[in-house]
Scaffold this motif. Structure first.
Motif, PDB file in Angstrom:
ATOM      1  N   GLY A 245      13.312  -1.226  -0.334  1.00  0.00           N
ATOM      2  CA  GLY A 245      13.056   0.180  -0.027  1.00  0.00           C
ATOM      3  C   GLY A 245      11.831   0.703  -0.758  1.00  0.00           C
ATOM      4  O   GLY A 245      11.003   1.410  -0.179  1.00  0.00           O
ATOM      5  N   ALA A 246      11.694   0.355  -2.025  1.00  0.00           N
ATOM      6  CA  ALA A 246      10.539   0.803  -2.810  1.00  0.00           C
ATOM      7  C   ALA A 246       9.245   0.225  -2.235  1.00  0.00           C
ATOM      8  O   ALA A 246       8.255   0.943  -2.082  1.00  0.00           O
ATOM      9  N   ALA A 247       9.259  -1.059  -1.900  1.00  0.00           N
ATOM     10  CA  ALA A 247       8.069  -1.693  -1.330  1.00  0.00           C
ATOM     11  C   ALA A 247       7.721  -1.076   0.022  1.00  0.00           C
ATOM     12  O   ALA A 247       6.543  -0.875   0.337  1.00  0.00           O
ATOM     13  N   ALA A 248       8.733  -0.755   0.820  1.00  0.00           N
ATOM     14  CA  ALA A 248       8.488  -0.124   2.122  1.00  0.00           C
ATOM     15  C   ALA A 248       7.834   1.239   1.944  1.00  0.00           C
ATOM     16  O   ALA A 248       6.896   1.588   2.671  1.00  0.00           O
TER      17      ALA A 248
ATOM     18  N   GLN B 126       2.861   4.496   2.214  1.00  0.00           N
ATOM     19  CA  GLN B 126       1.918   5.420   1.568  1.00  0.00           C
ATOM     20  C   GLN B 126       0.507   4.842   1.463  1.00  0.00           C
ATOM     21  O   GLN B 126      -0.479   5.556   1.575  1.00  0.00           O
ATOM     22  N   THR B 127       0.418   3.532   1.232  1.00  0.00           N
ATOM     23  CA  THR B 127      -0.887   2.903   1.012  1.00  0.00           C
ATOM     24  C   THR B 127      -1.414   2.192   2.250  1.00  0.00           C
ATOM     25  O   THR B 127      -2.543   1.700   2.237  1.00  0.00           O
ATOM     26  N   GLU B 128      -0.591   2.125   3.276  1.00  0.00           N
ATOM     27  CA  GLU B 128      -0.952   1.455   4.536  1.00  0.00           C
ATOM     28  C   GLU B 128      -1.403   0.015   4.315  1.00  0.00           C
ATOM     29  O   GLU B 128      -2.412  -0.436   4.836  1.00  0.00           O
ATOM     30  N   ARG B 129      -0.628  -0.704   3.502  1.00  0.00           N
ATOM     31  CA  ARG B 129      -0.892  -2.124   3.267  1.00  0.00           C
ATOM     32  C   ARG B 129       0.424  -2.854   3.081  1.00  0.00           C
ATOM     33  O   ARG B 129       1.457  -2.246   2.844  1.00  0.00           O
ATOM     34  N   ILE B 130       0.377  -4.170   3.200  1.00  0.00           N
ATOM     35  CA  ILE B 130       1.555  -4.991   2.988  1.00  0.00           C
ATOM     36  C   ILE B 130       1.846  -5.060   1.490  1.00  0.00           C
ATOM     37  O   ILE B 130       0.933  -5.280   0.689  1.00  0.00           O
ATOM     38  N   VAL B 131       3.095  -4.844   1.128  1.00  0.00           N
ATOM     39  CA  VAL B 131       3.510  -4.897  -0.274  1.00  0.00           C
ATOM     40  C   VAL B 131       4.613  -5.944  -0.397  1.00  0.00           C
ATOM     41  O   VAL B 131       5.607  -5.891   0.314  1.00  0.00           O
ATOM     42  N   SER B 132       4.421  -6.896  -1.289  1.00  0.00           N
ATOM     43  CA  SER B 132       5.439  -7.936  -1.483  1.00  0.00           C
ATOM     44  C   SER B 132       6.370  -7.551  -2.627  1.00  0.00           C
ATOM     45  O   SER B 132       5.982  -6.832  -3.549  1.00  0.00           O
ATOM     46  N   ILE B 133       7.570  -8.043  -2.549  1.00  0.00           N
ATOM     47  CA  ILE B 133       8.539  -7.793  -3.616  1.00  0.00           C
ATOM     48  C   ILE B 133       8.058  -8.396  -4.931  1.00  0.00           C
ATOM     49  O   ILE B 133       8.196  -7.783  -5.983  1.00  0.00           O
ATOM     50  N   SER B 134       7.473  -9.591  -4.869  1.00  0.00           N
ATOM     51  CA  SER B 134       6.996 -10.218  -6.102  1.00  0.00           C
ATOM     52  C   SER B 134       5.920  -9.367  -6.763  1.00  0.00           C
ATOM     53  O   SER B 134       5.825  -9.308  -7.993  1.00  0.00           O
ATOM     54  N   GLU B 135       5.106  -8.675  -5.972  1.00  0.00           N
ATOM     55  CA  GLU B 135       4.105  -7.751  -6.528  1.00  0.00           C
ATOM     56  C   GLU B 135       4.802  -6.626  -7.294  1.00  0.00           C
ATOM     57  O   GLU B 135       4.389  -6.259  -8.396  1.00  0.00           O
ATOM     58  N   GLU B 136       5.866  -6.100  -6.715  1.00  0.00           N
ATOM     59  CA  GLU B 136       6.593  -5.014  -7.360  1.00  0.00           C
ATOM     60  C   GLU B 136       7.311  -5.475  -8.621  1.00  0.00           C
ATOM     61  O   GLU B 136       7.509  -4.718  -9.545  1.00  0.00           O
ATOM     62  N   LEU B 137       7.702  -6.740  -8.655  1.00  0.00           N
ATOM     63  CA  LEU B 137       8.381  -7.292  -9.827  1.00  0.00           C
ATOM     64  C   LEU B 137       7.388  -7.772 -10.885  1.00  0.00           C
ATOM     65  O   LEU B 137       7.787  -8.210 -11.960  1.00  0.00           O
TER      66      LEU B 137
END
Length: 85
Positions: free
Chosen positions: A64-67, A72-83
């Motif tokens: 949910g956070a990555a989505a 908001q940033t209009e880019r792909i966000v990976s879970i590993s990036e968030e971690l």
């Protein structure tokens, strides 16, 4: 139909499957009571992966956070990036 709900599942291949699901007594169509019983009594098998682990819950929050960040940033966000991995 009284006492039943319709569920439509859209497949990634464009297919559509319709299901009729009966309502059970209790909260959330009866599923809360069934999951609580399974958690207290224990389940020998969990073929539908209905009982989430704490890691599963945390990963659900991360999705949910990555989505939200992706939107908001209009880019792909990976879970590993968030971690931070």
């Amino acid at each position: 139909e009284a006492g039943k709900k319709q569920l439509r599942v859209y497949g990634v291949d464009g297919s559509i499957a319709d299901y009729t699901v009966p309502d059970l007594e209790g909260e959330h169509g009866g599923s809360d009571g069934l999951l609580l019983k399974a958690r207290i009594r224990g389940m020998e098998e969990d073929p539908l992966y209905q009982l989430a682990t704490s890691r599963s819950g945390a990963m659900s929050c991360m999705i949910g956070a990555a989505a939200n960040i992706s939107r908001q940033t209009e880019r792909i966000v990976s879970i590993s990036e968030e971690l931070g991995e």
